[in-house]
Structure formats: C-alpha cells, structure tokens
Motif scaffolding. Structure first.
Motif, PDB file in Angstrom:
ATOM      1  N   GLU A 386      -2.206   8.593   4.544  1.00  0.00           N
ATOM      2  CA  GLU A 386      -1.801   7.241   4.938  1.00  0.00           C
ATOM      3  C   GLU A 386      -2.361   6.281   3.892  1.00  0.00           C
ATOM      4  OE1 GLU A 386      -2.026   4.145   8.632  1.00  0.00           O
ATOM      5  OE2 GLU A 386      -2.998   6.092   8.854  1.00  0.00           O
ATOM      6  N   TRP A 387      -1.457   5.677   3.144  1.00  0.00           N
ATOM      7  CA  TRP A 387      -1.857   4.797   2.027  1.00  0.00           C
ATOM      8  C   TRP A 387      -1.558   3.367   2.450  1.00  0.00           C
ATOM      9  CZ3 TRP A 387      -4.218   2.775  -1.712  1.00  0.00           C
ATOM     10  CH2 TRP A 387      -3.649   2.096  -2.779  1.00  0.00           C
ATOM     11  N   VAL A 388      -2.601   2.579   2.668  1.00  0.00           N
ATOM     12  CA  VAL A 388      -2.425   1.218   3.188  1.00  0.00           C
ATOM     13  C   VAL A 388      -3.009   0.197   2.198  1.00  0.00           C
ATOM     14  CG1 VAL A 388      -2.607  -0.207   5.269  1.00  0.00           C
ATOM     15  CG2 VAL A 388      -2.873   2.258   5.449  1.00  0.00           C
ATOM     16  N   PRO A 389      -2.297  -0.072   1.113  1.00  0.00           N
ATOM     17  CA  PRO A 389      -2.828  -1.047   0.160  1.00  0.00           C
ATOM     18  C   PRO A 389      -2.533  -2.455   0.637  1.00  0.00           C
ATOM     19  CG  PRO A 389      -0.736  -0.202  -0.622  1.00  0.00           C
ATOM     20  CD  PRO A 389      -0.988   0.469   0.699  1.00  0.00           C
ATOM     21  N   THR A 390      -3.412  -3.389   0.299  1.00  0.00           N
ATOM     22  CA  THR A 390      -3.091  -4.780   0.597  1.00  0.00           C
ATOM     23  C   THR A 390      -2.027  -5.218  -0.411  1.00  0.00           C
ATOM     24  OG1 THR A 390      -3.982  -6.985   0.823  1.00  0.00           O
ATOM     25  CG2 THR A 390      -5.000  -5.659  -0.837  1.00  0.00           C
ATOM     26  N   PRO A 391      -1.018  -5.972   0.041  1.00  0.00           N
ATOM     27  CA  PRO A 391       0.073  -6.305  -0.884  1.00  0.00           C
ATOM     28  C   PRO A 391      -0.397  -7.106  -2.097  1.00  0.00           C
ATOM     29  CG  PRO A 391       0.669  -6.867   1.367  1.00  0.00           C
ATOM     30  CD  PRO A 391      -0.766  -6.493   1.379  1.00  0.00           C
TER      31      PRO A 391
END
Ligand code: FAD
Length: 522
Positions: A386-391
């Motif tokens: 699960e890759w959750v980068p901040t935009p």
C-alpha cells in the motif's frame, strides 16, 4: 415619471425666475427637444443642435422621425410610443442619423408632459450620443471574446489567473483535467507545487511577472492511482479592466496564462529507461556495498583481537621491564603493528561512490523507485503493497542514490521480516507536518522487541538467524548513517503493534548536510 406642468407647489418653481429655468434647459449638456403629441418638434436646445447637426430653424416644425435611421427595428418605436401614450417615460437606445449623414447611437429618454387635468400636452425628449462609449464597451467585449477563443483553442489545459490568484477563465481541457484528477481547481494546486519547487525563483515569476516554460511537476493522486507528470508554462500580460474600480487609480491588472501539458506518457517511457539504468547502478552499488560490508566485517574481526592484544601489552607495560616481558612486549608490539597495518590496508580498499552529490530530491520519487526496483521480490513474496504518498511533497536536499539505498534497504528488511508471516502487507506513507517530511514503512512481520530497538542500529547487530553474506547486520547501521547525513531522524515506532514501523523525518528547508548524529529509539 410624467412631468406635471400644473405643479406650481414646487418651491424651486416659486423661487426661481422662469428665465433661469429656460437658460438651464437651453444650456443643459444633453440634447433636449419638446414636441407636440405627434412628435413634431417645438423646441430644441443648443446641445440638440450640436449633437444632431441641425440648427433650431432647420428642425422646428419637423417630426422627430427626421433623426431616425431606418436600421432601428420598428418594435423599438412601438415600445416607445406604447410607453409614452400610457403616460409612462421610456428610455432606450436607438440609431440616429446626424445632419451630415453619419449614424450615432442615441441614449434617449422620452417623457410625457401633463397639464392640470392630467392630460398629455407635450413630450420631452433628452438624448446623449453614446457611440464612443458603446464602441469602447464593444472593444472590451471583443478583447474578452478573443481571449476566450484563444484560451479555448489552446491544445493543452489552459487557465487564466489574476494577480490575486483567482481563476477568471479556463478551457475545456482544463475542466477535463480537473475531473480527471478529482481536484476542484488543479491550477491552484499546480501553483502551490510550482512555488514549492521553484523556491526563490517563484518571486520573480509571480511578483515580477516573469514568464516560465517547461517546469515539470510530479503529482501523486494517491488511492492506488499512478503518478502523473505535467509540464507547465506561464505567460503574463496586462489587461485594462472594464470596471469602475479603477476610475481614479487606473484599472490595469496582471494576468497569468498558465498552460499545463500532461506528459505522463513521455515520462513513463523515460521512467522505464531510467529504471533500467537505476537497476544497473543499484546492482553495481550493491556489489560495492557488499564489498564494503565484507571489509568492515574483516576490520571488525581484526580489531577485536587487536584490542585484546593491546590490553595484554598494557598490563605488561604496567608490570615493568623484567627480562621475560621485554621479548613478549616486543612480540605483542609487532603483532599490533602488523594488525594495524592490515586494518589500514583494508580501510584503503573500502570503495567510495562518486554519485552522492547533494541536490534537491523528491522523496516520493525515490521511494517509488525503491518499490519499483523491488517489485519482483515483493510479488514473489506475496506481499501486498500500500503506497500512500502525499500528493504534494517539497524536495529535500540530499543524495538521491544514498536515499534510494536507504529505502531499498528498509523495504528489503520488511520483505525478509515477513517471510514467515501469514499476513504480508507493506504500507509506505509520506506526509508533511511542521516543516518536516515524514515517512513510515510498516510491515506485518514479527516486529522488533522493545529491548532491541536501539541495538538494531548498531553495526554488525542482526536479529536474523543466518549470518550469511546478506545478514552481517550492517543494513540498519548504514540506514542510520544515511538518515544522519540528511539531518534526519529514524526510529522504530513503539506504538505500532502489527509488526514493525520505521518512522523517518527530514527537515524541509535544510541546507547543511553535516550535523552530529541524531537517533531516537522509541
Ligand atoms: P413612425 O411612423 O413615426 O412611427 C413608428 C411607430 O411608432 C408606428 O408604428 C406607431 O406605432 C408609433 N407611432 C408613431 N407616432 C405615433 C403617435 N403619434 N402615437 C402613437 N404611436 C405612434 N425617433 C428617433 O428615431 N430618434 C429620436 O431621437 C427620437 N426622438 C423622439 C423624441 C420625442 C419627444 C418623441 C415623442 C419621439 C421621438 N422619436 C425619435 C420617435 C419618432 O417620433 C418616430 O416615431 C421614430 O423616429 C420612427 O419614425 P418612423 O417614421 O420610422 O415611424
């Protein structure tokens, strides 16, 4: 309102001499005419003659229709007459013909004049030549229309932003982009990203209205959606406002035409080439790293006995110079010198990488690289990522290669840790808070016991059973060193119960790469 001629109660009427009233009408700067009920002209003032070109003697006795230009639609006159015959004043615009034949636009008011019995006895007409005003309005309208057409026909997303950062115009492609990105006003987001990416240059772009081109931006929409790339260009121009706001101060305003081109496809291709290059580079660096580890391990192995020999020699030194000890002390001295020479030689053999120059690095990009480089291993290990980068992530000044090695090492640790877990999930998050970039890498492995959370960062400490080449215990020590080089902080989150969560933070505006080591262990 109709003009009631019988109303002599008005104080003005009583006090003012009728000659003054007459002079006022004569000299009023508006064309005034008084007609009978059929619009036959009985009186005209000086402004009437000036605006129409007819002297009083040329128009008195003739009908107002002498001014009519046949281009005014008959409905306009019908409406005029409809109003005034109902004793209502009428106001509107119609085309008049000047005595010299030229047409002008008249802003006309016609009002009935009533007698004591409430009957209309005359009509009064007042008009101004508003041709220039109209032409100016048309010009502004034309310019706006032209601008709208230009913006609409630009083959990329285009948006017009005023100097206060308000969007005043956009095109269809921009609207499509907004719905595609699921962002209400992507232009404002792009401006924010550009400001963060351009640093000091942004002041020139924004406050000095300097043009810019080919500024590339990366946007990570999150929610499992792939990264997007955009190339932005900005062109400033100044435009005269059609409002009264600037009546005294001038109403010219600056506008930025921002165009945004989606270059994700081109970037993807470039990205593939780049990743191939990176894979080769990382393989090379891994070899170097492995050689380094072997050399460090060898130095470590030699250093241990050398320390013991040093301690033994110290004891002999303290006992004094009796005959038996001298030979032994010389021997120990020789062994120590030989050992130190070997360490010196080994240290000289430690390879140094030349690719570690500090420059602005996007950590989302580097983390993404690390995940991509390990995709095969992750898939083979059945790990869900699960890759959750901040935009929006500001860049960090650092060594891209070292940071990539750092993240790769931590993800590899997580893969190893989950080898025997039933649940295999890797979660990587980035976010910013309080001028800090935060990164967490979480796994669902067995975690690191509280008592070992400090030791794991020490060189040659490993919790892994096999002490093969890959598990000499340098991974987290090197990770720690890389974080320190970037003035960062790395720790194992004590509150995370699902497995292991490594938490890192870096200062956004850091410029000095060197600082004393800083480690926190939860
Ligand atoms: P017209 O035959 O004069 O009239 C066109 C329509 O107006 C007709 O279909 C009819 O329904 C209606 N109409 C005309 N006369 C009457 C009437 N006596 N009672 C009821 N309905 C009537 N026109 C301009 O073009 N420029 C002006 O600056 C201008 N100023 C005017 C100022 C005043 C005080 C008045 C009372 C009228 C003014 N008019 C002006 C209107 C003008 O009298 C004409 O009606 C108009 O010019 C059209 O002229 P026409 O010959 O094409 O048609």
């Amino acid at each position: 309102m109709p003009i009631d001629l019988s109303n002599s109660e008005c104080p003005l009427d009583r006090d003012l001499p009728s000659s003054l009233m007459r002079a006022t009408v004569d000299q009023a700067p508006v064309a005034i005419s008084i007609t009978d009920l059929k619009a036959n002209i009985l009186y005209v003032n000086a402004a009437f003659s000036e605006i129409t070109g007819y002297a009083p003697q040329e128009c008195i006795g003739r009908n107002e229709s002498m001014l009519s230009d046949r281009r005014t639609p008959p409905e306009v006159y019908q409406e005029l007459w409809g109003c005034i015959t109902r004793q209502q004043p009428w106001r509107g615009r119609l085309l008049n013909r000047h005595r010299d034949g030229r047409r002008y636009l008249a802003d006309l008011t016609v009002a009935p004049m009533l007698n004591e019995a409430g009957e209309t006895t005359h009509f009064i007409g007042m008009h101004r030549d508003v041709t220039e005003e109209y032409l100016l309005q048309q010009q502004v309208r034309q310019q706006t229309l032209f601008l709208e057409t230009v913006v609409a026909s630009i083959p990329v997303s285009a948006v017009l932003i005023d100097e206060n950062g308000r969007i005043v115009l956009d095109n269809l492609m921009y609207k499509a982009l907004a719905s595609d990105l699921k962002v209400e006003e992507p232009a404002l987001l792009f401006l924010k990203l550009l400001r963060e990416e351009s640093g000091e240059d942004w002041n020139d772009f924004w406050h000095r209205e300097k043009a810019f081109r080919n500024l590339e931006l990366r946007f990570d929409p999150g929610g499992g959606r792939p990264s997007r790339w955009f190339s932005c260009a900005g062109q400033w121009f100044r435009h005269e406002e059609g409002s009264v706001d600037g009546f005294f101060s001038g109403s010219e305003k600056g506008y930025l035409l921002l165009t945004v081109d989606d270059i994700t496809q081109q970037k993807k291709q470039q990205e593939q080439y780049r990743l191939r290059g990176l894979q080769a580079l990382m393989a090379e660096e891994e070899k170097l790293e492995s050689l380094k580890e072997t050399l460090f391990a060898a130095i470590h192995q030699i250093q241990g006995p050398l320390n013991l020999i040093g301690a033994a020699k110290n004891i002999l030194d303290r006992r004094g110079d009796d005959a038996g000890n001298v030979a032994l002390r010389d021997l120990l001295q020789q062994v120590m010198a030989a050992g130190e020479a070997s360490i010196c030689t080994l240290e000289k053999c430690i390879p140094h990488s030349d690719n570690n120059a500090f420059k602005p690095v996007n950590l989302n990009q580097v983390l993404h690289d690390a995940i991509t480089l390990l995709t095969e291993r992750l898939l083979a290990s059945g790990i869900v990522v699960e890759w959750v980068p901040t935009p929006v992530l500001p860049s960090l000044k650092g060594s891209e290669n070292r940071l990539r090695s750092l993240f790769k090492q931590l993800i590899e640790n997580a893969i190893d840790a989950m080898a025997h877990s039933r649940r295999r999930e890797l979660r990587i998050l980035t976010w910013t808070r309080d001028q800090l970039i935060h990164i967490t890498i979480e796994d669902t492995g067995p975690g690191i016991p509280a008592g070992l959370r400090t030791q794991v960062f020490e060189p040659f400490f490993t919790t892994k059973a096999s002490l093969g080449r890959q598990h000499v215990g340098m991974g987290l020590a090197v990770a720690h060193e890389i974080v320190n080089q970037h003035n960062g902080l790395i720790r194992i989150d004590p509150d995370y119960q699902e497995g292991c969560r490594i938490h890192m933070q870096f200062e956004i505006r850091q410029t000095q790469p060197e600082r004393p080591a800083k480690v926190s262990h939860g």
